[in-house]
Design a protein around this motif. Sequence first.
Motif, PDB file in Angstrom:
ATOM      1  N   ASP A 338       0.811  -1.217   0.000  1.00 28.74           N
ATOM      2  CA  ASP A 338       0.000   0.000   0.000  1.00 28.74           C
ATOM      3  C   ASP A 338       0.847   1.271   0.000  1.00 28.74           C
ATOM      4  O   ASP A 338       0.316   2.378  -0.139  1.00 28.74           O
ATOM      5  CB  ASP A 338      -0.971   0.010   1.182  1.00 28.74           C
ATOM      6  CG  ASP A 338      -0.259  -0.067   2.534  1.00 28.74           C
ATOM      7  OD1 ASP A 338       0.979  -0.023   2.565  1.00 28.74           O
ATOM      8  OD2 ASP A 338      -0.970  -0.185   3.558  1.00 28.74           O
ATOM      9  N   GLN A 339       2.179   1.135   0.103  1.00 35.94           N
ATOM     10  CA  GLN A 339       3.057   2.294   0.028  1.00 35.94           C
ATOM     11  C   GLN A 339       3.339   2.711  -1.410  1.00 35.94           C
ATOM     12  O   GLN A 339       3.908   3.778  -1.632  1.00 35.94           O
ATOM     13  CB  GLN A 339       4.372   2.014   0.761  1.00 35.94           C
ATOM     14  CG  GLN A 339       4.222   1.919   2.266  1.00 35.94           C
ATOM     15  CD  GLN A 339       5.506   1.500   2.951  1.00 35.94           C
ATOM     16  OE1 GLN A 339       5.787   0.321   3.115  1.00 35.94           O
ATOM     17  NE2 GLN A 339       6.310   2.463   3.355  1.00 35.94           N
ATOM     18  N   ARG A 340       2.960   1.881  -2.367  1.00 34.24           N
ATOM     19  CA  ARG A 340       3.087   2.262  -3.776  1.00 34.24           C
ATOM     20  C   ARG A 340       1.719   2.757  -4.237  1.00 34.24           C
ATOM     21  O   ARG A 340       0.806   1.970  -4.495  1.00 34.24           O
ATOM     22  CB  ARG A 340       3.574   1.068  -4.603  1.00 34.24           C
ATOM     23  CG  ARG A 340       3.848   1.421  -6.063  1.00 34.24           C
ATOM     24  CD  ARG A 340       4.748   0.394  -6.719  1.00 34.24           C
ATOM     25  NE  ARG A 340       4.915   0.625  -8.150  1.00 34.24           N
ATOM     26  CZ  ARG A 340       5.703   1.556  -8.680  1.00 34.24           C
ATOM     27  NH1 ARG A 340       6.404   2.331  -7.898  1.00 34.24           N
ATOM     28  NH2 ARG A 340       5.792   1.715  -9.986  1.00 34.24           N
ATOM     29  N   ARG A 341       1.574   4.051  -4.373  1.00 39.70           N
ATOM     30  CA  ARG A 341       0.270   4.690  -4.525  1.00 39.70           C
ATOM     31  C   ARG A 341      -0.455   4.325  -5.811  1.00 39.70           C
ATOM     32  O   ARG A 341      -1.677   4.460  -5.898  1.00 39.70           O
ATOM     33  CB  ARG A 341       0.413   6.214  -4.444  1.00 39.70           C
ATOM     34  CG  ARG A 341       0.891   6.729  -3.084  1.00 39.70           C
ATOM     35  CD  ARG A 341       0.953   8.249  -3.072  1.00 39.70           C
ATOM     36  NE  ARG A 341      -0.381   8.814  -3.273  1.00 39.70           N
ATOM     37  CZ  ARG A 341      -0.643   9.829  -4.073  1.00 39.70           C
ATOM     38  NH1 ARG A 341       0.332  10.376  -4.806  1.00 39.70           N
ATOM     39  NH2 ARG A 341      -1.877  10.304  -4.188  1.00 39.70           N
ATOM     40  N   VAL A 342       0.276   3.871  -6.831  1.00 45.00           N
ATOM     41  CA  VAL A 342      -0.363   3.610  -8.119  1.00 45.00           C
ATOM     42  C   VAL A 342      -0.996   2.225  -8.202  1.00 45.00           C
ATOM     43  O   VAL A 342      -1.753   1.945  -9.132  1.00 45.00           O
ATOM     44  CB  VAL A 342       0.658   3.766  -9.277  1.00 45.00           C
ATOM     45  CG1 VAL A 342       0.965   5.220  -9.526  1.00 45.00           C
ATOM     46  CG2 VAL A 342       1.935   2.982  -8.991  1.00 45.00           C
ATOM     47  N   GLU A 361       1.531   7.992 -11.369  1.00 47.66           N
ATOM     48  CA  GLU A 361       1.602   9.110 -10.438  1.00 47.66           C
ATOM     49  C   GLU A 361       2.447  10.197 -11.078  1.00 47.66           C
ATOM     50  O   GLU A 361       3.635  10.010 -11.347  1.00 47.66           O
ATOM     51  CB  GLU A 361       2.227   8.678  -9.111  1.00 47.66           C
ATOM     52  CG  GLU A 361       2.291   9.789  -8.087  1.00 47.66           C
ATOM     53  CD  GLU A 361       2.877   9.351  -6.753  1.00 47.66           C
ATOM     54  OE1 GLU A 361       2.956  10.200  -5.833  1.00 47.66           O
ATOM     55  OE2 GLU A 361       3.250   8.160  -6.625  1.00 47.66           O
ATOM     56  N   LEU A 362       1.831  11.353 -11.330  1.00 49.81           N
ATOM     57  CA  LEU A 362       2.516  12.466 -11.971  1.00 49.81           C
ATOM     58  C   LEU A 362       3.421  13.186 -10.961  1.00 49.81           C
ATOM     59  O   LEU A 362       3.278  13.001  -9.750  1.00 49.81           O
ATOM     60  CB  LEU A 362       1.496  13.434 -12.562  1.00 49.81           C
ATOM     61  CG  LEU A 362       0.581  12.856 -13.654  1.00 49.81           C
ATOM     62  CD1 LEU A 362      -0.380  13.929 -14.164  1.00 49.81           C
ATOM     63  CD2 LEU A 362       1.388  12.268 -14.802  1.00 49.81           C
ATOM     64  N   VAL A 457       4.482   3.956 -12.399  1.00 49.91           N
ATOM     65  CA  VAL A 457       3.367   3.349 -13.143  1.00 49.91           C
ATOM     66  C   VAL A 457       3.150   1.926 -12.649  1.00 49.91           C
ATOM     67  O   VAL A 457       4.119   1.211 -12.371  1.00 49.91           O
ATOM     68  CB  VAL A 457       3.652   3.340 -14.665  1.00 49.91           C
ATOM     69  CG1 VAL A 457       2.642   2.448 -15.404  1.00 49.91           C
ATOM     70  CG2 VAL A 457       3.612   4.748 -15.232  1.00 49.91           C
ATOM     71  N   HIS A 458       1.881   1.539 -12.539  1.00 48.97           N
ATOM     72  CA  HIS A 458       1.552   0.143 -12.232  1.00 48.97           C
ATOM     73  C   HIS A 458       0.512  -0.337 -13.221  1.00 48.97           C
ATOM     74  O   HIS A 458      -0.461   0.359 -13.513  1.00 48.97           O
ATOM     75  CB  HIS A 458       1.021  -0.026 -10.811  1.00 48.97           C
ATOM     76  CG  HIS A 458       0.853  -1.455 -10.408  1.00 48.97           C
ATOM     77  ND1 HIS A 458       1.917  -2.260 -10.041  1.00 48.97           N
ATOM     78  CD2 HIS A 458      -0.258  -2.251 -10.348  1.00 48.97           C
ATOM     79  CE1 HIS A 458       1.474  -3.477  -9.755  1.00 48.97           C
ATOM     80  NE2 HIS A 458       0.166  -3.504  -9.934  1.00 48.97           N
ATOM     81  N   SER A 459       0.723  -1.542 -13.758  1.00 53.08           N
ATOM     82  CA  SER A 459      -0.214  -2.176 -14.674  1.00 53.08           C
ATOM     83  C   SER A 459      -0.874  -3.364 -13.977  1.00 53.08           C
ATOM     84  O   SER A 459      -0.220  -4.073 -13.205  1.00 53.08           O
ATOM     85  CB  SER A 459       0.517  -2.660 -15.940  1.00 53.08           C
ATOM     86  OG  SER A 459      -0.287  -3.534 -16.700  1.00 53.08           O
ATOM     87  N   SER A 460      -2.149  -3.573 -14.257  1.00 53.37           N
ATOM     88  CA  SER A 460      -2.872  -4.681 -13.626  1.00 53.37           C
ATOM     89  C   SER A 460      -2.495  -6.027 -14.212  1.00 53.37           C
ATOM     90  O   SER A 460      -2.905  -7.066 -13.687  1.00 53.37           O
ATOM     91  CB  SER A 460      -4.389  -4.465 -13.759  1.00 53.37           C
ATOM     92  OG  SER A 460      -4.776  -4.534 -15.125  1.00 53.37           O
ATOM     93  N   VAL A 461      -1.713  -6.012 -15.307  1.00 49.94           N
ATOM     94  CA  VAL A 461      -1.256  -7.262 -15.940  1.00 49.94           C
ATOM     95  C   VAL A 461       0.195  -7.101 -16.382  1.00 49.94           C
ATOM     96  O   VAL A 461       0.713  -5.985 -16.474  1.00 49.94           O
ATOM     97  CB  VAL A 461      -2.118  -7.641 -17.171  1.00 49.94           C
ATOM     98  CG1 VAL A 461      -3.541  -7.954 -16.785  1.00 49.94           C
ATOM     99  CG2 VAL A 461      -2.072  -6.521 -18.220  1.00 49.94           C
ATOM    100  N   ILE A 462       0.843  -8.217 -16.656  1.00 53.61           N
ATOM    101  CA  ILE A 462       2.192  -8.188 -17.221  1.00 53.61           C
ATOM    102  C   ILE A 462       2.100  -7.621 -18.637  1.00 53.61           C
ATOM    103  O   ILE A 462       1.316  -8.095 -19.457  1.00 53.61           O
ATOM    104  CB  ILE A 462       2.796  -9.604 -17.250  1.00 53.61           C
ATOM    105  CG1 ILE A 462       2.986 -10.120 -15.818  1.00 53.61           C
ATOM    106  CG2 ILE A 462       4.129  -9.611 -17.990  1.00 53.61           C
ATOM    107  CD1 ILE A 462       3.408 -11.574 -15.739  1.00 53.61           C
ATOM    108  N   LEU A 478       8.261   1.312 -13.747  1.00 57.15           N
ATOM    109  CA  LEU A 478       7.102   0.459 -14.000  1.00 57.15           C
ATOM    110  C   LEU A 478       7.084  -0.763 -13.097  1.00 57.15           C
ATOM    111  O   LEU A 478       8.123  -1.383 -12.863  1.00 57.15           O
ATOM    112  CB  LEU A 478       7.124   0.004 -15.463  1.00 57.15           C
ATOM    113  CG  LEU A 478       6.135  -1.076 -15.888  1.00 57.15           C
ATOM    114  CD1 LEU A 478       4.711  -0.527 -15.909  1.00 57.15           C
ATOM    115  CD2 LEU A 478       6.525  -1.647 -17.250  1.00 57.15           C
ATOM    116  N   THR A 479       5.888  -1.098 -12.606  1.00 59.79           N
ATOM    117  CA  THR A 479       5.652  -2.408 -11.992  1.00 59.79           C
ATOM    118  C   THR A 479       4.393  -2.994 -12.604  1.00 59.79           C
ATOM    119  O   THR A 479       3.525  -2.269 -13.104  1.00 59.79           O
ATOM    120  CB  THR A 479       5.472  -2.314 -10.462  1.00 59.79           C
ATOM    121  OG1 THR A 479       4.450  -1.357 -10.148  1.00 59.79           O
ATOM    122  CG2 THR A 479       6.760  -1.928  -9.781  1.00 59.79           C
ATOM    123  N   CYS A 480       4.302  -4.317 -12.564  1.00 55.73           N
ATOM    124  CA  CYS A 480       3.141  -5.011 -13.118  1.00 55.73           C
ATOM    125  C   CYS A 480       2.604  -6.011 -12.100  1.00 55.73           C
ATOM    126  O   CYS A 480       3.391  -6.644 -11.373  1.00 55.73           O
ATOM    127  CB  CYS A 480       3.510  -5.764 -14.397  1.00 55.73           C
ATOM    128  SG  CYS A 480       4.134  -4.713 -15.731  1.00 55.73           S
TER     129      CYS A 480
END
Length: 493
Positions: A338-342, A361-362, A457-462, A478-480
């Motif tokens: 939960d510390q990664r806001r995106v 997150e801009l 950036v976070h994506s809901s999928v790879i 980026l994280t996925c």
Amino acid sequence: MIGFDNEKYIQTQSAHIQDRIDFFGGKLYLEFGGKLYDDNHAARVLPGFQPDSKLRMLLQIKEKVEIVITINTDDIEKNKVRGDLGITYDRDVIRLIRVFRELGLYVSSVVLTRYNGQIRAKAFQDRLESLGIRVYHHYEIEGYPNNISHIVSDEGYGRNDFIETSRELVVVTAPGPGSGKLATCLSQLYHEHKRGVSAGYAKFETFPIWNLPLNHPLNLAYEAATADLNDVNMLDPFHLEAYGSTTVNYNRDVEAFPVLVAMLSRILDQCPYKSPTDMGVNMAGLCITDDEVCCEASRQEILRRYYDILSLQKQGKATDAEVLKLELLMSKASVSADQRRVIAPAMEKAEQTGKPAAAIELPDGRIITGKTSELLGASAALMLNALKALAGIPDDLHLIAPEVIDPIQHLKVDHFGNRNPRLHTDEVLIALSICAASDPRAEQAMAQLPKLRGCQVHSSVILSPVDEKTFKRLGVNLTCHPQYKDVSYGGNN
């Protein structure tokens, strides 16, 4: 927020290296661990550190510097790839030579280590020599690193080519680990001292930071970044015994130190160092201006590395042990998802739409999302939404005309054989750039691209490799989520 004084680092670091050159009587072989150029890990965990800081530091004393690049010929034969750039080690050597030369640094030679006449290595040598680069061969030494008497002899280091160097500071770097930097430095010391030249050895390794606590988030982030190498930070027992003070090093240097002492003692008659920490010249820890800013950046890096490992595990490219190590590091650093806001906005948008989504997150803290549509993948939609938000363009205004999108989709499906007509991030940027030629708003949106660097950036999928590479080129972190998109939706974006 800034937590690191980059200008102080450049000045302090170059002065300290000059002191080490003087200590050895005028010539130093400096093994450069990590990345000499584009050190993005350091830039992420030390806000204010510039990715090219090490090069800028060398430019302060460039008249005294020459660069030797080593590459393991086995890596050439196996087409080993540098993970962060997606290019082979031999291609990266060419890239580094070009970068160094453009900056005015002297690249004197390339060393092919563990050479035994491999076909691809010979072809690579031909290419280097066509560029005016001298090439030397170093060979596998039987009994390395334990048979000291054989290694430090004419049949060991003495069998290697002597690299002709002409400047005070010889920086030995490589495209990646296992390239033979240390062995090259020691081989040169052997040859130099046989020729009566006074020369020394030192090591430049940014992480772990020796004068910070063992479990400081900056040092834990380094462990997270090297989970696949099984590096472990540890207190330097040799330094503690010699000086009665604690410093941090990592397991490979500590384990290798007794062997290194024996080699240096045989080459130089006595070892100038009492500990692995003594060998280092890194001054980064003295240039931190806001510890909490760096701690938070490091916690975010650990979290990103955790999601990277989960995605690689899903693809069969990472082990359970690597995942467990990251989970342990997260616990030590008191890090939670939960510390990664995106993450939450991306997953909520995916839940709402039933299709892949992403969030960014801009720089001003705003969270922007993108969803999958008939025209755009979630990453492409996110890109457009973010650029519009940065440019102050209304969200409901379309920047790319249908007459631009339609031909691209037609090309993808009817000519390239893709089942998925949706535009990837690279394709949507090309389309936007075309529109920018005649639409001032599209041009305004394109002008915002540099502001994406460093955004989360976070994506809901790879993601597909195409989208992942585009984000990487833009400097986006980026994280996925470690899951694939349902194939019924047609692709990973």
